[in-house]
Design an enzyme around this catalytic site. Structure first.
Site, PDB file in Angstrom:
ATOM      1  CD  GLU A  39      -3.342  -5.922   3.970  1.00 33.19           C
ATOM      2  OE1 GLU A  39      -4.150  -5.105   4.437  1.00 33.19           O
ATOM      3  OE2 GLU A  39      -2.111  -5.759   3.985  1.00 33.19           O
TER       4      GLU A  39
ATOM      5  CD  GLU B 209      -2.963  -1.101   2.299  1.00 32.97           C
ATOM      6  OE1 GLU B 209      -2.848  -0.258   3.204  1.00 32.97           O
ATOM      7  OE2 GLU B 209      -3.927  -1.872   2.222  1.00 32.97           O
TER       8      GLU B 209
END
Ligand code: FCB
Length: 456
Positions: free
Chosen positions: A364, A178
């Site tokens: 995720e 991320e």
């Protein structure tokens, strides 16, 4: 509700997915390891950030966390007992280079990850290693952190060491987790380490993260010829808060920085021009070959999916002049994140249509609710179980659309240190009592286990 009934309604089985589908759970070093002062580990930006008053909701830190550094065999037993065949973890850079860089890596750090990986292989868990899940050595931050090009070189040296050391056993490598969050939550919003509030710096950090990703790929391939390499991006489906032209335009801008900035660059289109124009003097410095470097082909795209966002025009709000609005009557987790399995379908359909990645992994996905241990000793996290079931149903739909998703990693194996939220937000399939370190599978974990073991 008895198990059989829930699953009749759901009508979803592991055998509905390809036999070689990767089923996993996901964790990260700072969030679970603890042992912050052991094994020769150096200080990370999260050790420093959590020591500053007011930064973490419950004034906690990852100093002990799940004590996974000592309890990893039991934690891997848990992952195995779930019936998963893959496990995503991250490596703490300060365990390898306590000061960020050095002529020689810290042998104790290397040994720890070696044993951990051996442990995965012994249990039939395919290791998926993330090189950077936010715990930069503080010594590098002291020299300017990711805003400095030198940090890219340090990252490459660290990547070289790790892939040489583990590459015979670890074939799946995620460069960054991320990068949007690293850059903007850490350097613009200031809610995460290192806690800066400077948009221009955040843009430069973002660029260096992407350059370091691109430059790491040949390093990894050289050391691990059969490696699969990718980045894990946090991506969001976006909706205009209203059909006003201003809100629609704001949504485009928001999408430009949240999604396209990363996808366009990684897939060879350069940075989106419309956003570059909005950035003006905040645009990053880009060296001549950088965009080619960033577009170095990867083997897969990692997608972390949590929630959609609704966006409105906000003329007084910073450079981007956008605002995320909380619409009413929307189902949310206890974090306030919108629950939208259909958003996951929409997002992946868009990514597949616009960028054609050949292989996608959901690296995720998960939810947080305020869990209670009932007197019967069970955590009846019905909402988390429902969230998981509905997202797996959506995942099945995604596969039926022909979108090449090849794995799903639930966030997270364990309740853990949830960054600025401390231990207030629990995302685990397993409940952790942070006083006793006792682990117990929640109803959601028990359901995932039954699903993966083919018990219905
Ligand atoms: C993601 C992070 C992960 C965890 C989840 C809830 O953004 O990658 O570490 O905090 O959110």
């Amino acid at each position: 509700m008895p198990k059989a009934n829930i699953n009749e309604q759901l009508n979803l089985r592991r055998t509905d997915f390809p036999a070689n589908f990767r089923w996993g759970s996901s964790t990260s070093s700072y969030q679970i390891e603890g042992a912050a002062q052991e094994g020769g580990r150096g200080e990370s930006i999260w050790d420093r950030f959590t020591s500053m008053p007011g930064k973490i909701r419950d004034a906690s830190s990852g100093a002990v966390a799940c004590d996974h550094y000592h309890r990893w065999p039991a934690d891997l037993d848990l992952a195995q007992s779930l019936g998963t065949n893959a496990y995503r973890f991250s490596i703490a850079w300060p365990r390898i280079f306590p000061n960020g860089r050095a002529a020689k890596p810290n042998a104790q750090g290397l040994d720890f990850y070696s044993r951990l990986v051996e442990g995965m292989l012994e249990r039939g868990l395919e290791p998926w290693a993330t090189l950077y899940h936010w715990d930069l050595p503080q010594a590098l931050q002291d020299q300017g952190g990711w805003a400095q090009r030198e940090t890219v070189d340090a990252f490459l040296a660290y990547t070289d060491v790790m892939t040489r050391h583990l590459g015979d056993r670890v074939k799946n490598w995620i460069t960054h987790n991320e990068p949007w969050c690293t850059a903007f939550i850490g350097n613009f919003e200031g809610h995460h380490a290192p806690g800066l509030k400077d948009f221009k710096v955040a843009m430069q950090v973002c660029h260096h993260l992407l350059v370091s990703h691109g430059l790491a790929i040949p390093v990894i391939r050289r050391n691990v010829p059969d490696a699969r390499v990718g980045a894990a991006l946090s991506l969001h489906p976006l909706r205009a808060a209203s059909d006003r032209a201003e809100d629609v335009a704001a949504t485009q801008r928001h999408d430009g920085l949240r999604n396209r900035w990363f996808l366009d660059a990684l897939y060879g289109r350069g940075y989106p021009q419309d956003i570059w124009a909005v950035l003006g003097s905040n645009a990053p410095q880009v060296a001549p070959n950088d965009m080619n470097v960033i577009a170095t082909p990867t083997d897969f795209l990692g997608v972390n999916y949590y929630f959609p966002e609704n966006v409105a025009d906000a003329p007084s709000q910073g450079v981007m002049q956008t605002r995320v609005v909380e619409l009413e009557n929307i189902e949310r987790t206890d974090f306030g994140w919108e629950v939208s399995p259909e958003g996951m379908v929409e997002l992946l359909a868009r990514v597949a249509r616009d960028y054609h990645p050949e292989h996608i992994f959901l690296t995720e996905n998960g939810s947080t609710y305020d869990d209670l241990v009932s007197p019967d000793g069970v955590v009846h996290d019905v909402k988390r179980r429902d969230y998981l079931q509905r997202h797996l149903k959506a995942l099945h739909q995604i596969l039926q659309l022909g979108i090449p998703v090849e794995g799903y990693f639930a966030w997270s194996l364990l309740d853990n240190f949830e960054w600025a939220e401390g231990y207030v937000r629990r995302f685990g399939l397993t409940h952790v009592d942070f006083q006793t370190q006792q682990r117990r599978l929640k109803a959601s974990g028990l359901w995932y286990q039954a699903f993966l073991r083919g018990e219905f």
